[in-house]
Design a protein around this motif. Structure first.
Motif, mmCIF file in Angstrom:
data_model
loop_
_atom_site.group_PDB
_atom_site.id
_atom_site.type_symbol
_atom_site.label_atom_id
_atom_site.label_comp_id
_atom_site.label_asym_id
_atom_site.label_seq_id
_atom_site.Cartn_x
_atom_site.Cartn_y
_atom_site.Cartn_z
ATOM 1 N N ARG A 63 0.822 -1.202 0.000
ATOM 2 C CA ARG A 63 0.000 0.000 0.000
ATOM 3 C C ARG A 63 0.861 1.257 0.000
ATOM 4 N N GLN A 64 0.394 2.261 -0.721
ATOM 5 C CA GLN A 64 0.938 3.620 -0.661
ATOM 6 C C GLN A 64 -0.205 4.567 -0.998
ATOM 7 N N TYR A 65 -0.455 5.541 -0.114
ATOM 8 C CA TYR A 65 -1.557 6.474 -0.313
ATOM 9 C C TYR A 65 -1.090 7.896 -0.036
ATOM 10 N N SER A 66 -1.367 8.792 -0.951
ATOM 11 C CA SER A 66 -1.205 10.210 -0.677
ATOM 12 C C SER A 66 -2.353 10.673 0.223
ATOM 13 N N ARG A 67 -2.069 11.626 1.111
ATOM 14 C CA ARG A 67 -3.155 12.160 1.943
ATOM 15 C C ARG A 67 -4.169 12.904 1.076
ATOM 16 N N TRP A 68 -3.702 13.722 0.165
ATOM 17 C CA TRP A 68 -4.612 14.476 -0.695
ATOM 18 C C TRP A 68 -4.239 14.237 -2.151
ATOM 19 N N PRO A 69 -4.710 13.137 -2.739
ATOM 20 C CA PRO A 69 -4.402 12.900 -4.150
ATOM 21 C C PRO A 69 -4.966 14.024 -5.007
ATOM 22 N N ASN A 70 -4.212 14.411 -6.031
ATOM 23 C CA ASN A 70 -4.676 15.521 -6.860
ATOM 24 C C ASN A 70 -5.749 15.098 -7.851
ATOM 25 N N GLY A 71 -5.998 13.773 -7.964
ATOM 26 C CA GLY A 71 -7.061 13.315 -8.848
ATOM 27 C C GLY A 71 -6.781 13.674 -10.287
ATOM 28 N N GLU A 72 -7.850 13.790 -11.093
ATOM 29 C CA GLU A 72 -7.649 14.103 -12.503
ATOM 30 C C GLU A 72 -8.592 15.198 -12.986
ATOM 31 N N VAL A 73 -9.350 15.830 -12.054
ATOM 32 C CA VAL A 73 -10.303 16.867 -12.457
ATOM 33 C C VAL A 73 -9.719 18.237 -12.158
ATOM 34 N N TRP A 74 -8.546 18.535 -12.737
ATOM 35 C CA TRP A 74 -7.902 19.819 -12.468
ATOM 36 C C TRP A 74 -7.619 20.580 -13.760
ATOM 37 N N THR A 75 -8.342 20.238 -14.811
ATOM 38 C CA THR A 75 -8.272 20.975 -16.072
ATOM 39 C C THR A 75 -9.690 21.253 -16.560
ATOM 40 N N ALA A 76 -9.849 22.325 -17.356
ATOM 41 C CA ALA A 76 -11.154 22.635 -17.941
ATOM 42 C C ALA A 76 -10.965 23.645 -19.074
ATOM 43 N N LEU A 77 -11.812 23.540 -20.094
ATOM 44 C CA LEU A 77 -11.895 24.569 -21.127
ATOM 45 C C LEU A 77 -12.801 25.687 -20.627
ATOM 46 N N ASP A 78 -12.343 26.934 -20.746
ATOM 47 C CA ASP A 78 -13.197 28.034 -20.336
ATOM 48 C C ASP A 78 -14.109 28.454 -21.483
ATOM 49 N N GLY A 79 -14.904 29.477 -21.250
ATOM 50 C CA GLY A 79 -15.880 29.901 -22.245
ATOM 51 C C GLY A 79 -15.266 30.482 -23.505
ATOM 52 N N THR A 80 -13.966 30.801 -23.482
ATOM 53 C CA THR A 80 -13.294 31.331 -24.673
ATOM 54 C C THR A 80 -12.589 30.240 -25.465
ATOM 55 N N GLY A 81 -12.727 28.976 -25.028
ATOM 56 C CA GLY A 81 -12.075 27.871 -25.722
ATOM 57 C C GLY A 81 -10.646 27.627 -25.303
ATOM 58 N N LYS A 82 -10.183 28.297 -24.247
ATOM 59 C CA LYS A 82 -8.813 28.104 -23.772
ATOM 60 C C LYS A 82 -8.794 27.045 -22.669
ATOM 61 N N LEU A 83 -7.816 26.176 -22.753
ATOM 62 C CA LEU A 83 -7.643 25.165 -21.719
ATOM 63 C C LEU A 83 -6.958 25.781 -20.507
ATOM 64 N N ASN A 84 -7.467 25.459 -19.323
ATOM 65 C CA ASN A 84 -6.905 25.921 -18.056
ATOM 66 C C ASN A 84 -6.463 24.717 -17.228
ATOM 67 N N ALA A 85 -5.457 24.919 -16.394
ATOM 68 C CA ALA A 85 -5.018 23.877 -15.463
ATOM 69 C C ALA A 85 -4.791 24.509 -14.098
ATOM 70 N N PHE A 86 -4.971 23.702 -13.049
ATOM 71 C CA PHE A 86 -4.867 24.186 -11.680
ATOM 72 C C PHE A 86 -4.132 23.156 -10.826
ATOM 73 N N ALA A 87 -3.262 23.636 -9.945
ATOM 74 C CA ALA A 87 -2.584 22.767 -8.982
ATOM 75 C C ALA A 87 -2.043 23.642 -7.868
ATOM 76 N N ILE A 88 -1.776 23.014 -6.719
ATOM 77 C CA ILE A 88 -1.151 23.761 -5.636
ATOM 78 C C ILE A 88 0.363 23.619 -5.762
ATOM 79 N N LEU A 89 1.007 24.716 -6.072
ATOM 80 C CA LEU A 89 2.454 24.866 -6.046
ATOM 81 C C LEU A 89 2.759 26.105 -5.217
ATOM 82 N N ASN A 90 3.923 26.090 -4.547
ATOM 83 C CA ASN A 90 4.289 27.218 -3.696
ATOM 84 C C ASN A 90 3.196 27.508 -2.664
ATOM 85 N N SER A 91 2.511 26.431 -2.229
ATOM 86 C CA SER A 91 1.491 26.471 -1.168
ATOM 87 C C SER A 91 0.291 27.340 -1.522
#
Length: 671
Positions: free
Chosen positions: A323-351
């Motif tokens: 077994r190995q488990y991250s406390r807070w897995p980042n999953g895979e729902v951290w990207t989305a196309l916005d209303g202008t058709g641009k792809l966005n991505a989100f993650a926690i870096l630098n806290s």
């Protein structure tokens, strides 16, 4: 020493073939900062039990392992026992850490250079593996919580968790081994004795340590305490100090390139296995290397040379190997196309929650740019687009475990964070991380695990306000990692892994959520994070790591609208370490991506729309942190996104639209 390069490459290729992980191709892009990994643990065995096999993926990079305590609990010493003092016991555990680190580095006859080193005015021990000098160990030599010689509360001396929770203003402090005569007197290493740390001093020392080694990734222990599972007090203290010290550090040259990844510890034994047989066996061997050769003085019990107490074959330790488990897995729902058709991505870096945006649809990127006031949030994010085309981010606030959300007022411009409160006011620590959905009628709904271990939901009111109460949707023994999406008919679908199986809710014609009378699977032990995609004909399909075999499993709705009731394993799936990322390309074919057991990205696609998957899993290479994401850009090209060891986002995009088109290679996003 390590085998020669050609021989080592051959051995790696053989191992990869043995466990169905193809050799990773060479990387093509550049790093934002030179990768440097620091692990912060409480005790000498923690890294081998809880951060492994991830730690094995990074031994070719600069790697510093920080041991905060000497691990010298007095229950291990005394008359007729192996060590005459807590100091000697702690030093023996240090030897075990050196032995295991050398084993993982492939060094058979190791020698170490041991020197004092100062961080923010406090002296620790730095050990460098001479044959692989990128591998270093740092020992702070603080007292273990189980050390009865160090009585907490006396003169406001405390163990790690106490000084973390009490803070400096009360005068609470920790001390290094040898500060007390009862530690062992002359047995202690006096150059490190007679030092005390307040909360702010230990935080400052760790922050200085990251700066000294130019850390880009920090592995930490779990700072999260459940009332039902209080955990180990030293682990919790180490996890809390790592959170605070990383927040005070801003990457090499203060460039913001630092990523924190906490790991769960003892409570993973209650979850399902996540590792393949090869990784489990190797992890077991690493732990035995730490314990040292069996002394043979207790018939039938493994009694290690360096750490005599743990029996690696008993029921307490054996679950950790698989077994190995991250406390807070980042999953895979951290990207989305916005209303202008641009792809966005989100993650926690630098806290902080960072945002990357394409400058033009399908084009280059800008970022990372922090969302204002986003400190103190968990890395498990859920990102959706609302009916206005603006993006919404959902996560959890660490200080009180409230669900939190923020919404754009214009692309890349954010309003203030809003607390949605807790479905569990009596015990907010039991609330799970949120999953969100924009329903067909435009409603925005968010879901969390609740105190009864079922699921609760809130739907945004017309006008933009949130209700004060949560609606209970039922369910039991939910394990977090909720997933939601829209079926082909436009009805919402919700999935919740549980001890009973994967629970499923679907919106009825009145748009109310109704749970199936039985789980989709007979059982789903452990945290089985579910991902969701639509077939071209509108049939939903889910993907997850099969708990009995850490490869990709799938279930789907059939032509009559009912779900398959047993997992189908996708052929050729390599062993995986994180959740499955899934998306449907414009040609109607589903593609999935995983972090494989080699630490890189493997992917597979349907051979045609509405049918099964190819048994081919091309490896896109690299060593990544957490789970990848996969999406389609506005030009119809698939794009795989991942954070790497440089504390930055990287992407690999197809050269042309069409699921079968080649990928152009990894590229650094922003800088």
């Amino acid at each position: 020493m390590r085998p020669p390069v050609k021989l080592r490459a051959a051995l790696l290729a053989f191992a990869a073939a043995l466990f169905s992980v193809p050799s990773a191709p060479a990387r093509a892009d550049t790093f934002a900062a030179s990768p440097s990994i620091v692990q912060v643990v409480a005790h000498a065995d923690d890294t081998f039990l809880f951060f492994n096999p991830d730690l094995r993926k990074v031994y070719d990079f600069p790697l510093v392992t920080v041991f905060l305590t000497a691990g010298a609990a007095t229950t291990e010493v005394g008359p007729n026992q192996a060590f005459s003092s807590t100091c000697l016991y702690g030093q023996s555990r240090d030897k075990g850490a050196r032995a295991a680190a050398a084993e993982i580095a492939g060094v058979r006859n190791p020698t170490w250079t041991r020197t004092p080193i100062t961080f923010a005015g406090k002296v620790a021990e730095e050990d460098t593996l001479d044959q692989a000098p990128q591998v270093k160990l740092v020992f702070f030599k603080l007292h273990d919580a189980g050390d009865a010689n160090y009585v907490s509360g006396v003169n406001k001396q405390g163990i790690l968790e106490q000084i973390y929770n009490s803070g400096q203003i009360t005068g609470w402090h920790q001390a290094t081994m040898g500060t007390l005569a009862a530690d062992g007197g002359s047995d202690c290493e006096q150059q490190y004795a007679n030092q005390t740390y307040t909360k702010s001093q230990l935080t400052a020392s760790l922050t200085a340590l990251y700066a000294h080694y130019n850390a880009t990734v920090v592995y930490g222990m779990d700072p999260h305490r459940f009332d039902s599972d209080p955990g180990n007090t030293d682990h919790l203290g180490a996890g809390g100090f790592t959170l605070d010290s990383v927040a005070a550090y801003h990457g090499p040259g203060s460039g913001g390139h630092v990523l924190l990844r906490p790991y769960r510890d003892y409570n993973i034994s209650k979850e399902g296995s996540t590792l393949n047989g090869g990784d489990s066996a190797t992890k077991n061997g690493d732990f035995i290397s730490y314990l040292g050769p069996d002394r043979g003085d207790i018939p039938g019990v493994y009694h290690g040379l360096y750490d005599t107490s743990p029996d690696p074959n008993n029921s307490f330790y054996t679950p950790f190997y698989s077994r190995q488990y991250s406390r807070w897995p980042n999953g895979e729902v951290w990207t989305a196309l916005d209303g202008t058709g641009k792809l966005n991505a989100f993650a926690i870096l630098n806290s902080q929650v960072q945002q990357w945006i394409e400058t033009t649809p399908g084009g280059a990127w800008t970022g990372p740019t922090p969302i204002p006031n986003s400190s103190g949030l968990t890395p498990t994010l859920s990102v959706i687009r609302d009916p206005s085309g603006m993006l919404r981010v959902f996560t959890t606030r660490l200080s009180d475990y409230s669900a939190m959300t923020d919404v754009e007022t214009a692309p890349g411009v954010w309003s203030a964070w809003k607390s949605l409160g807790s479905a569990n006011p009596d015990d907010p620590t039991l609330q799970g991380d949120p999953a969100a959905l924009t329903e067909q009628n435009g409603n925005v709904t968010v879901f969390v695990r609740n105190l009864g271990t079922g699921v609760s939901a809130k739907t945004l009111n017309p006008g933009g306000s949130w209700p004060s109460t949560w609606a209970d949707l039922g369910g039991f023994d939910v394990r977090d990692d909720l997933a939601a999406g829209l079926g082909g008919s436009g009805a919402g679908e919700l999935f919740a892994p549980s001890g009973q199986g994967i629970l499923h809710w679907k919106q009825n014609t009145a748009r109310r959520w109704a749970m199936d009378s039985s789980p989709l699977t007979p059982a789903a032990a452990g945290k089985t994070q579910v991902s969701f995609a639509l077939n071209k004909d509108g049939r939903p399909e889910i993907f997850y790591a099969d708990p009995n075999n850490p490869s990709v499993a799938t279930q789907w709705t059939q032509g009559n609208g009912t779900w398959t009731r047993s997992p189908g394993l996708i052929g050729g799936s390599p062993p995986m370490l994180e959740s499955v990322a899934a998306t449907t390309a414009p040609d109607g074919r589903i593609s999935i991506a995983i972090r494989n057991s080699g630490g890189g990205v493997s992917m597979a696609s349907q051979t045609a729309a509405n049918v099964g998957f190819s048994g081919s899993w091309p490896d896109l290479g690299n060593v990544i942190v957490g789970a990848p994401a996969i999406a389609s850009d506005s030009d119809g090209r698939l794009i795989v996104l991942a954070c790497e060891l440089d504390g930055a986002l990287h992407i690999n995009r197809q050269t042309a639209a069409g699921t079968g088109s080649p990928f152009g290679g990894w590229q650094l996003v922003g800088h």
